[in-house]
Design an enzyme around this catalytic site. Sequence first.
Site, PDB file in Angstrom:
ATOM      1  N   GLU A 156       0.889   3.887   1.919  1.00 18.97           N
ATOM      2  CA  GLU A 156       1.389   4.276   3.236  1.00 18.97           C
ATOM      3  C   GLU A 156       2.556   3.406   3.670  1.00 18.97           C
ATOM      4  OE1 GLU A 156      -3.196   4.667   3.637  1.00 18.97           O
ATOM      5  OE2 GLU A 156      -1.770   3.519   2.443  1.00 18.97           O
TER       6      GLU A 156
ATOM      7  N   CYS B  42      -2.607  -0.196   7.407  1.00 18.00           N
ATOM      8  CA  CYS B  42      -1.836   1.045   7.336  1.00 18.00           C
ATOM      9  C   CYS B  42      -2.018   1.884   8.593  1.00 18.00           C
ATOM     10  CB  CYS B  42      -2.224   1.822   6.085  1.00 18.00           C
ATOM     11  SG  CYS B  42      -1.733   0.948   4.569  1.00 18.00           S
TER      12      CYS B  42
ATOM     13  N   HIS C  58       0.853  -1.194   0.000  1.00 13.30           N
ATOM     14  CA  HIS C  58       0.000   0.000   0.000  1.00 13.30           C
ATOM     15  C   HIS C  58       0.885   1.239   0.000  1.00 13.30           C
ATOM     16  CE1 HIS C  58      -3.998  -1.745   1.726  1.00 13.30           C
ATOM     17  NE2 HIS C  58      -3.461  -2.560   0.836  1.00 13.30           N
TER      18      HIS C  58
ATOM     19  N   CYS D 193      -6.377   2.070   5.650  1.00 14.68           N
ATOM     20  CA  CYS D 193      -7.021   0.803   6.008  1.00 14.68           C
ATOM     21  C   CYS D 193      -6.501   0.362   7.384  1.00 14.68           C
ATOM     22  CB  CYS D 193      -6.715  -0.251   4.942  1.00 14.68           C
ATOM     23  SG  CYS D 193      -5.001  -0.840   4.984  1.00 14.68           S
TER      24      CYS D 193
END
Length: 157
Positions: A54, A85, A52, A82
């Site tokens: 992040e 993260c 992801h 999410c």
Amino acid sequence: MEREAYMELALELAREAAQAGEVPVGCVIVWKGQVVGRGRNRREELQSTASHAEMEAIAQANAALGTWRLDECELYVTLEPCPMCAGAILNARIPRVYYGARDPAFGACGGVLNLFMEDFPNRPALVGGVLGEECRQVLGAFFDGLRRRDGEAKKNF
């Protein structure tokens, strides 16, 4: 730089992700006015659940600053983090998070739940809606394109 300028940098990364066929999410981490981490979604490219925006930006900031503690940093991301993260943000001790669009499906900062409101030793300040409309437009255009492609594929089947 102002919040919007940092979010613009994250939007550029989100657009790069979209061009690569990834869900368009971009993230930058700022330390004392300097961008020390950049990331964009790369799940499809790397076939990795953890790829992801992040996570990529946090890893880059860790390397740039030589520490896992990002307690003097701010994180800017185009989509609400999410649970994975948000957990990484908590563990990195990032004190302030800015996001653009809310995520009603997987958001862990208010969209579905808010991990930052739980009884962890540190609770990042959260500012949502920074360039929110622009962030929603980038995401919406990407998913509209997927739906159109899927519709065309079904017609040709």
